[in-house]
Design an enzyme around this catalytic site. Structure first.
Site, PDB file in Angstrom:
ATOM      1  N   GLU A   1      63.896 -20.298  78.064  1.00 18.29           N
ATOM      2  CA  GLU A   1      63.585 -19.817  79.406  1.00 18.29           C
ATOM      3  C   GLU A   1      63.418 -18.301  79.396  1.00 18.29           C
ATOM      4  O   GLU A   1      64.389 -17.564  79.232  1.00 18.29           O
ATOM      5  CB  GLU A   1      64.688 -20.196  80.392  1.00 18.29           C
ATOM      6  CG  GLU A   1      64.950 -21.688  80.507  1.00 18.29           C
ATOM      7  CD  GLU A   1      66.057 -22.013  81.498  1.00 18.29           C
ATOM      8  OE1 GLU A   1      66.397 -21.132  82.326  1.00 18.29           O
ATOM      9  OE2 GLU A   1      66.603 -23.133  81.438  1.00 18.29           O
TER      10      GLU A   1
ATOM     11  N   HIS B   1      70.964 -28.617  94.248  1.00 18.30           N
ATOM     12  CA  HIS B   1      69.906 -27.697  93.825  1.00 18.30           C
ATOM     13  C   HIS B   1      68.959 -28.478  92.918  1.00 18.30           C
ATOM     14  O   HIS B   1      69.354 -28.982  91.873  1.00 18.30           O
ATOM     15  CB  HIS B   1      70.523 -26.508  93.071  1.00 18.30           C
ATOM     16  CG  HIS B   1      69.531 -25.483  92.619  1.00 18.30           C
ATOM     17  ND1 HIS B   1      69.286 -24.326  93.331  1.00 18.30           N
ATOM     18  CD2 HIS B   1      68.713 -25.443  91.543  1.00 18.30           C
ATOM     19  CE1 HIS B   1      68.372 -23.611  92.697  1.00 18.30           C
ATOM     20  NE2 HIS B   1      68.016 -24.265  91.609  1.00 18.30           N
TER      21      HIS B   1
ATOM     22  N   HIS C   1      66.837 -16.661  77.966  1.00 15.80           N
ATOM     23  CA  HIS C   1      67.959 -17.535  77.655  1.00 15.80           C
ATOM     24  C   HIS C   1      67.432 -18.583  76.690  1.00 15.80           C
ATOM     25  O   HIS C   1      66.653 -19.463  77.060  1.00 15.80           O
ATOM     26  CB  HIS C   1      68.532 -18.145  78.937  1.00 15.80           C
ATOM     27  CG  HIS C   1      69.066 -17.109  79.878  1.00 15.80           C
ATOM     28  ND1 HIS C   1      68.874 -17.158  81.252  1.00 15.80           N
ATOM     29  CD2 HIS C   1      69.780 -15.970  79.649  1.00 15.80           C
ATOM     30  CE1 HIS C   1      69.444 -16.111  81.809  1.00 15.80           C
ATOM     31  NE2 HIS C   1      70.002 -15.384  80.863  1.00 15.80           N
TER      32      HIS C   1
ATOM     33  N   HIS D   1      73.949 -23.691  83.057  1.00 17.61           N
ATOM     34  CA  HIS D   1      72.974 -24.516  82.355  1.00 17.61           C
ATOM     35  C   HIS D   1      72.958 -24.205  80.870  1.00 17.61           C
ATOM     36  O   HIS D   1      73.124 -23.059  80.452  1.00 17.61           O
ATOM     37  CB  HIS D   1      71.570 -24.220  82.956  1.00 17.61           C
ATOM     38  CG  HIS D   1      70.518 -25.206  82.570  1.00 17.61           C
ATOM     39  ND1 HIS D   1      69.171 -24.902  82.575  1.00 17.61           N
ATOM     40  CD2 HIS D   1      70.598 -26.499  82.187  1.00 17.61           C
ATOM     41  CE1 HIS D   1      68.464 -25.959  82.223  1.00 17.61           C
ATOM     42  NE2 HIS D   1      69.308 -26.938  81.974  1.00 17.61           N
TER      43      HIS D   1
ATOM     44  N   HIS E   1      73.805 -20.068  80.348  1.00 18.45           N
ATOM     45  CA  HIS E   1      73.408 -19.061  81.322  1.00 18.45           C
ATOM     46  C   HIS E   1      73.687 -19.600  82.721  1.00 18.45           C
ATOM     47  O   HIS E   1      74.003 -20.772  82.900  1.00 18.45           O
ATOM     48  CB  HIS E   1      71.926 -18.690  81.171  1.00 18.45           C
ATOM     49  CG  HIS E   1      70.996 -19.878  81.216  1.00 18.45           C
ATOM     50  ND1 HIS E   1      70.756 -20.681  80.118  1.00 18.45           N
ATOM     51  CD2 HIS E   1      70.256 -20.407  82.228  1.00 18.45           C
ATOM     52  CE1 HIS E   1      69.902 -21.640  80.447  1.00 18.45           C
ATOM     53  NE2 HIS E   1      69.594 -21.501  81.728  1.00 18.45           N
TER      54      HIS E   1
END
Length: 479
Positions: free
Chosen positions: A361, A312, A384, A355, A390
């Site tokens: 974020e 990803h 977050h 993460h 998260h």
């Protein structure tokens, strides 16, 4: 009026106020391109020839410069436009403080909280509310007086800004409509902005927002500098948000008196709102030229780049606009989207990984569903914070861990992220007053399984097919 530069044909003046038939809205004209030098006039020859401020301007207009950067900034960052208007913008009465409700740039008023935040869709107003009255601050950091920081606001309104305009002395607004179209009049002309489009109204640019029904959306405010396109590096000369797809308004004006100083000018200054009165419309710019103006962008035109083999990729590949800091590669704020796209990675957990980030974020959802949180709702949001863990919830983890890894089109979705190097604090309105915070949000991770097996052995086919193929086709050499 030039009918091609109006929203509607059925525009009329009634007792000093505009009324319109929304059904007769016409398509506006725009200039394409990002950061271009634009010249536009609503009357022929209204722009002076060969100079900026002649002794007498054509048509008896006043010339006025709007500076978006210091005079001495390098050419590549120097922002200014020359406006040729019926009256200079200085013709207003003194400013007075205005009640600003839950709009704030003071992020020290409420205790810090490092927990994960998620909000249900923010309420639409049940009383008559215009764009300014419907502004509320969710979170932010920094200080507009030192031109350093960011803020995230929500707007929710159901009434047009009649005989009222707003300008932001503190920074730029990047507005993301989620429900309802915004019909925006600016000194530079008109813009229609629909959900799945964005508009950037830069520091000092006066604007008024008309709506035709309940409207809601998100605002990213930056105090440092201005937004720009991200550098593409090895991607090459083309990709992501292409410059030609950004649109700026053509010149449009109205010569309209408003009785008894009946036009209100609102200034957002040092995080506070102030109001002044004047006897005419400020949207009287007959012509303008320069590179400092509002612009909009259709998110469906974003050229998506994604991983096509494995893993990803970092979400930075989905950056539409960035406001850079003085530290190379670090953004005051990035505007990132998660648009419809193909997912084709092999041997890969395809949703976002778990993460912890040195950036803050803030996420919103314009429409559809978000792949890492199936119950994240359009019109809601999440935050977050810096270094707060998260990632996918239990359902997303289990589904993605067992999914057949065939090509999948992720359609019917548009999520976005405001990512910032600032440690954003949630306001009292965001944590308490709005009443939309999901107190049990943390529960979505509590049932994550423990699949750890100390006796695990690699399977024969553990390597991706392309690695196996490469290894089997390499020529053998003698020792």
């Amino acid at each position: 009026f030039d009918l091609h530069n109006q929203w509607w044909v059925g525009l009329c003046k009634v007792n000093g106020f505009f009324s319109c038939n929304i059904a007769t809205i016409m398509e506006l004209q725009y200039h394409p391109g990002f950061g271009n030098e634009v010249s536009t006039e609503a009357l022929p020859n209204a722009l002076p020839k060969g100079q900026n401020n002649p002794q007498v301007c054509p048509y008896g207009l006043y010339c006025e410069q709007l500076s978006g950067s210091a005079f001495t900034c390098p050419r590549e960052t120097n922002k200014r436009s020359w406006l040729y208007r019926i009256r200079p913008s200085v013709m207003h009465k003194p400013f007075k403080p205005l009640d600003q409700g839950p709009l704030t740039n003071d992020f020290s008023q409420w205790p810090p909280n490092p927990n994960q935040f998620r909000w249900k869709p923010f309420d639409l107003p049940d009383q008559s509310t215009n764009f300014v009255q419907g502004l509320a601050t969710v979170c932010g950091a920094g200080d507009p007086t030192t031109r350093n920081g960011v803020a995230v606001h929500i707007y929710a309104c159901n009434k047009s800004m009649e005989n009222t305009c707003l300008y932001n002395s503190d920074g730029d607004f990047l507005i993301v409509p989620q429900m309802g179209a915004l019909h925006i009049t600016t000194e530079f002309g008109k813009l229609d902005v629909n959900p799945n489009e964005i508009v950037v109204l830069q520091q000092g640019q006066r604007f008024s927002v008309d709506v035709s029904g309940p409207s809601r959306g998100y605002i990213l405010e930056v105090f440092n500098g201005h937004f720009q396109l991200p550098n593409l590096g090895p991607i090459g000369a083309n990709g992501l948000a292409n410059p030609r797809d950004f649109l700026s308004p053509v010149a449009w004006y109205e010569d309209r008196e408003v009785a008894k100083d009946g036009f209100t000018v609102i200034s957002k200054f040092q995080g506070k709102l102030f109001t002044a009165r004047q006897g005419h419309s400020p949207f009287d710019v007959v012509a303008w030229h320069g590179n400092y103006y509002p612009y909009k962008y259709d998110l469906s035109k974003f050229m998506v780049i994604n991983a096509v083999a494995f893993d990803h990729a970092d979400p930075s590949i989905f950056t539409v606009l960035t406001c850079p800091s003085t530290q190379p590669g670090v953004a005051v704020a990035d505007f990132v989207i998660f648009p419809p796209r193909w997912c084709v990675q092999e041997h890969t957990f395809r949703p976002p990984w778990y993460h912890r980030n040195c950036m803050s974020e803030f996420m919103g959802l314009i429409y559809g569903a978000y792949d890492a949180k199936s119950d994240f709702q359009p019109g809601g949001a999440s935050l977050h914070s810096m270094m707060t863990p998260h990632g996918p919830d239990t359902g997303a983890f289990e589904k993605a861990s067992k999914a057949e890894l065939k090509p999948v089109k992720m359609g019917g979705t548009q999520a976005f992220m405001f990512e910032s190097c600032f440690s954003m604090a949630v306001t009292e309105w965001g944590e308490k007053t709005c009443g939309k915070l999901e107190a049990e949000y943390f529960q979505c991770w509590q049932s994550l399984p423990k699949p750890f097996d100390p006796n695990w052995k690699p399977a024969d086919d553990a390597r991706p097919s392309y690695i196996s193929h490469t290894a089997s086709t390499q020529p053998k050499t003698d020792a």
